[in-house]
Design an enzyme around this catalytic site. Sequence first.
Site, PDB file in Angstrom:
ATOM      1  N   CYS A 254       0.874  -1.192   0.000  1.00 51.82           N
ATOM      2  CA  CYS A 254       0.000   0.000   0.000  1.00 51.82           C
ATOM      3  C   CYS A 254       0.902   1.231   0.000  1.00 51.82           C
ATOM      4  CB  CYS A 254      -0.971  -0.004   1.174  1.00 51.82           C
ATOM      5  SG  CYS A 254      -1.836  -1.575   1.403  1.00 51.82           S
ATOM      6  N   ALA A 255       1.822   1.255  -0.977  1.00 51.49           N
ATOM      7  CA  ALA A 255       2.972   2.167  -0.959  1.00 51.49           C
ATOM      8  C   ALA A 255       2.700   3.566  -1.493  1.00 51.49           C
ATOM      9  CB  ALA A 255       4.115   1.552  -1.771  1.00 51.49           C
ATOM     10  N   CYS A 375      -3.196   5.683   9.394  1.00 52.20           N
ATOM     11  CA  CYS A 375      -3.364   7.089   9.792  1.00 52.20           C
ATOM     12  C   CYS A 375      -4.773   7.262  10.362  1.00 52.20           C
ATOM     13  CB  CYS A 375      -3.074   8.042   8.641  1.00 52.20           C
ATOM     14  SG  CYS A 375      -4.051   7.761   7.152  1.00 52.20           S
TER      15      CYS A 375
END
EC number: 2.1.1.176
Length: 429
Positions: A254-255, A375
């Site tokens: 998930c870069a 996040c």
Amino acid sequence: MKKQNNLRSLAAQAVEQVVEQGQSLSNVLPPLQQKVADKDKALLQELCFGVLRTLSQLEWLINKLMSRPMTGKQRTVHYLIMVGFYQLLYTRVPPHAALAETVEGAVSIKRPQLKGLINGVLRQFQRQQETLLNEFATSDARFLHPGWLVKRLQNAYPTQWQRIIEANNQRPPMWLRVNRTHHTRDGWLGLLEDAGMKGYPHPDYPDAVRLETPAPVHALPGFAEGWVTVQDASAQGCAVFLAPQNGEHILDLCAAPGGKTTHILEVAPEADVVAVDIDEQRLSRVYDNLKRLGMKATVKQGDGRYPAQWCGEQQFDRILLDAPCSATGVIRRHPDIKWLRRDRDIAELAQLQAEILDAVWPRLKPGGTLVYATCSVLPEENRDQIKTFLQRTPDAALSETGTPDQPGQQNLPGGEEGDGFFYAKLIKK
């Protein structure tokens, strides 16, 4: 190309696309920016971000001042009036100019017959402003968050939820990451001072610098040369916990957009990094970041739930899983998140995260490290997620971050600190 210069109507259209159509502001705003002169781009951005940050208040005011909502083809006018309120409440635009430009916006959206209505509502607000704001201060809308999210924050953080909400409603600080392959942090801070700017180092993240005042990237010493990257301090914690080493085979899953990929390569320039993301379009940003910094990585499009499709039978020394999440820790940076997310999304995201964790864990070598990061500030995606993963995964052990009962480290958004972020460092036995 002819520039359309009624910023108010463009801002109204942007907010409408976010709230009514569920589009992210980062997709909606750039094409609209092309329609205005360079000198007006900052104001257009301010109006869009500001209206989305204070949307609950502006909606509350409209409901107080109008007997019925604008619907159908007139819906854009609803948001145009919000843009007018926002200018009167929160900007230095002179009131007469705010009124005139907002009323004129009706022409740009082909609703000239509603100029009188817009003018009347805005002038009524000016007359009743003090009374209305006093009443608003005791309403449920005062938190500027959707009710479902307020409830979740109250449940998760009984003593801290108001502080989190206040932080979400503030403007974010600008954090940078100094490229240690070019300069020490102190050395680059000296260059920053020579350029007439001031920055402050983060006590926990060794490459992080906060600008005293946000600045355009082209003004930063060596930005084009890759000396520094814009990245929030909390996001930099991922590489700190991952602790990559030269010569290792590392997966960044998930870069996109590549901020953490390039940080891994700054810390371990001789690591063999594979960067994977499901979104083909966002992968272009990974290539851009690698190019600016003069770095190489293997970049692949792929779904984290099906690693065999993009890495065959490969195993990795270290894996960074920056999992898809609600992004409730970065609301101050992306205020549209409050209106794009729904309560039901949280369970769906938690399920997706669990599926990716289970799929990628077998791809970690024995003795290897996996850092799970989000996040988000919601326990369902963070502490609870890792707790249940540890219970069903006997060869996984927690390291450095919390205890098996309270796993992980949760950063909360606040003031000049970093964004809301969660990390759990897992070792394979």
